[in-house]
Design an enzyme around this catalytic site. Structure first.
Site, PDB file in Angstrom:
ATOM      1  N   GLY A  14       0.816  -1.206   0.000  1.00  0.00           N
ATOM      2  CA  GLY A  14       0.000   0.000   0.000  1.00  0.00           C
ATOM      3  C   GLY A  14       0.850   1.257   0.000  1.00  0.00           C
ATOM      4  CD  GLU A  16       1.370   0.116  -3.204  1.00  0.00           C
ATOM      5  OE1 GLU A  16       1.545  -1.049  -2.827  1.00  0.00           O
ATOM      6  OE2 GLU A  16       0.284   0.732  -3.068  1.00  0.00           O
ATOM      7  CE  LYS A  18      -3.706   1.506  -3.581  1.00  0.00           C
ATOM      8  NZ  LYS A  18      -2.585   1.608  -2.631  1.00  0.00           N
ATOM      9  CE  LYS A  20       0.938  12.137 -10.521  1.00  0.00           C
ATOM     10  NZ  LYS A  20       2.340  12.545 -10.685  1.00  0.00           N
ATOM     11  N   GLY A  42      -6.139   5.465   2.832  1.00  0.00           N
ATOM     12  CA  GLY A  42      -6.141   6.880   2.481  1.00  0.00           C
ATOM     13  C   GLY A  42      -5.464   7.108   1.146  1.00  0.00           C
ATOM     14  CG  HIS A  43      -6.524   5.951  -2.451  1.00  0.00           C
ATOM     15  ND1 HIS A  43      -7.242   5.292  -3.420  1.00  0.00           N
ATOM     16  CD2 HIS A  43      -5.850   4.991  -1.785  1.00  0.00           C
ATOM     17  CE1 HIS A  43      -7.004   3.987  -3.337  1.00  0.00           C
ATOM     18  NE2 HIS A  43      -6.175   3.798  -2.341  1.00  0.00           N
ATOM     19  CB  THR A 131      -6.389   1.994  10.922  1.00  0.00           C
ATOM     20  OG1 THR A 131      -7.505   1.220  10.460  1.00  0.00           O
ATOM     21  CG2 THR A 131      -5.323   2.036   9.835  1.00  0.00           C
ATOM     22  CB  THR A 241      -6.015  -5.404   4.811  1.00  0.00           C
ATOM     23  OG1 THR A 241      -7.157  -4.662   5.205  1.00  0.00           O
ATOM     24  CG2 THR A 241      -6.206  -5.982   3.418  1.00  0.00           C
ATOM     25  CB  ALA A 301      -2.831   9.158   3.615  1.00  0.00           C
ATOM     26  NE  ARG A 307       2.828   5.983   3.950  1.00  0.00           N
ATOM     27  CZ  ARG A 307       2.426   6.949   3.128  1.00  0.00           C
ATOM     28  NH1 ARG A 307       3.296   7.557   2.346  1.00  0.00           N
ATOM     29  NH2 ARG A 307       1.152   7.311   3.101  1.00  0.00           N
ATOM     30  N   GLY A 417       6.355  13.583  -9.384  1.00  0.00           N
ATOM     31  CA  GLY A 417       5.911  14.572  -8.407  1.00  0.00           C
ATOM     32  C   GLY A 417       4.456  14.338  -8.072  1.00  0.00           C
TER      33      GLY A 417
END
Length: 438
Positions: A14, A16, A18, A20, A42-43, A131, A241, A301, A307, A417
């Protein structure tokens, strides 16, 4: 002709990037459907001055006209969902026209959080690093056939009966095992009956909706949560998970058949990170790990937890691509490596004196791994914001070509970026997207 669908998922543990990538690609799709997990994922999406962390709602809703679908494989916390809806409404995002929730999704209730938090904190229990948002216990109830679905949430009589029975059971368990104070079922019912009324306008048969979109020639992107190595079946069990984060989850978690999956896009950082407990063969314990964390802003996030950082792990990436049937590879945060003289990549494992690239199924086996590294020359130049592959430093291009050769998947996108426009789309992948969009 291939189906006009794509699965976008995490290739590692996770985080990574995703969010964006889904945001960048979503303008080419009629709908983006989330198929697993809950508000533990969290994305992060950065666009101009806005930085959004979407935990439940698919990133596609940020694109006008793109439907966002929360599939049946997701566990929905109604309160968290409504807070996210409210935040997006305040920004002018058309959630009321674009967002849909599966009537078959499971509901997270306060006793799920109570049980998870108490279990994770209990003396002598193995900490998974959750979490504590009730995700695991909600999936436990789903598999025990004692959960509450969204369609049931909308029936006040059934909701009241369910909460009373569940609180009677869960309060007794929590008190006996963890000495936890009981929850008040009457107060819980009042809060969630009110929330149900606000959730109701979003609820529909999302499987029917998605299949209808495809039948009419539309296109669907399936948005993964967490990452492959956190998958309940294929990840580093038990430090995983509670849902199917791999590509197979896109079918079971949305109601779209597996033959409708057109392609799979795996997202990997240029290095690897992991949040929480569990084995991590290529973890960096030297100062360079702190350097990557600082440059990459590697903090959760959702939780804000730092991390753990490590070098790119090719046996793990090959395993991930195999499990998912990944055709394309997206590499994010290439610019984080810009200041390094040398970049190690793990190309094999030494286990008990033998060299292999097989992923052990058990934690004990994973903990015995000694990574075998190939060291590539760094580029010592800024790649931030570059949008053309040929403009990357030669060493950066070789680093990416090495990943492509070793992983078995083709490089599709390189992120340089956090902003939408800080992205390189490779020509072959861009042509495939045009076929989906046409």
């Amino acid at each position: 002709m291939r189906a006009k669908t794509a699965v976008v998922l995490g290739a590692q543990w996770g985080d990574e990037g995703k969010g964006k990538i889904v945001d960048v690609l979503s303008e080419r799709f009629s709908a983006v459907a989330r198929y697993a997990g809950g508000h533990n994922a969290g994305h992060t999406v950065v666009h101009g001055e806005n930085r959004l962390v979407l935990q439940l709602i698919p990133c596609g809703v940020l694109r006008p006209g793109c439907k966002g679908v929360i599939g049946n494989g997701v566990v929905l916390d109604p309160i968290a969902f409504l807070k996210e809806v409210s935040r997006l409404r305040s920004m002018g995002v058309g959630v009321d026209e674009q967002l849909f929730v599966s009537n078959r999704a499971q509901v997270i209730l306060p006793y799920h959080r109570m049980i998870e938090l108490a279990a994770e904190s209990a003396p002598g229990r193995k900490k998974i690093g959750t979490t504590s948002r009730g995700i695991g216990p909600a999936y436990e109830d789903k598999m025990a056939r004692s959960g509450l679905r969204v369609v049931d949430l909308l029936r006040p009589d059934l909701l009241k009966t369910h909460i009373e029975a569940a609180c009677h059971e869960k309060n007794a368990i929590a008190r006996a095992l963890f000495k936890t104070d009981p929850l008040d079922p009457a107060k819980m019912y009042e809060e969630y009956a009110a929330a149900a009324e606000e959730v109701k306008p979003f609820v529909t048969d999302t499987g029917r909706l998605l299949n209808g979109i495809l039948a009419k020639g539309g296109s669907v992107m399936f948005e993964g949560a967490q990452g492959t190595m956190l998958d309940i079946d294929h990840g580093t069990y038990p430090f995983v998970t509670s849902s199917s984060a791999t590509a197979g989850g896109a079918a079971t978690g949305t109601g779209v058949g597996p033959t409708a999956i057109g392609t799979v896009i795996a997202v990997t950082k240029a290095y690897v990170t992991r949040v929480g407990e569990g084995p991590f063969p290529t973890e960096i314990h030297e100062a360079v790990g702190d350097h990557l964390r600082a440059r990459g802003n590697e903090y959760g996030a959702v939780t804000g937890r730092p991390r753990r950082c490590g070098w790119l792990d090719m046996p793990l990436l090959r395993y991930s691509n195999h499990v998912n049937g990944a055709e394309w590879l997206v590499v994010t945060k290439l610019d984080v490596l810009d200041e390094l003289d040398e970049i190690p990549i793990c190309t094999g494992y030494e286990i008990d004196g033998h060299i292999t690239d097989a992923i052990p199924a058990d934690v004990h086996g994973l903990q015995k791994i000694k990574p075998v590294y190939t060291r590539l020359k760094g580029w010592r130049a800024s790649t931030a914001g570059i949008t053309e592959f040929d403009r990357l430093p030669r060493e950066a291009q070789e680093y990416l070509h090495f990943q492509e050769r070793e992983s078995g998947a083709k490089i599709a996108v390189v992120s340089t970026g956090p902003d939408r426009d800080q992205t390189i789309l490779l020509p072959e992948f861009a042509a495939m997207l045009e076929q989906i969009h046409s």
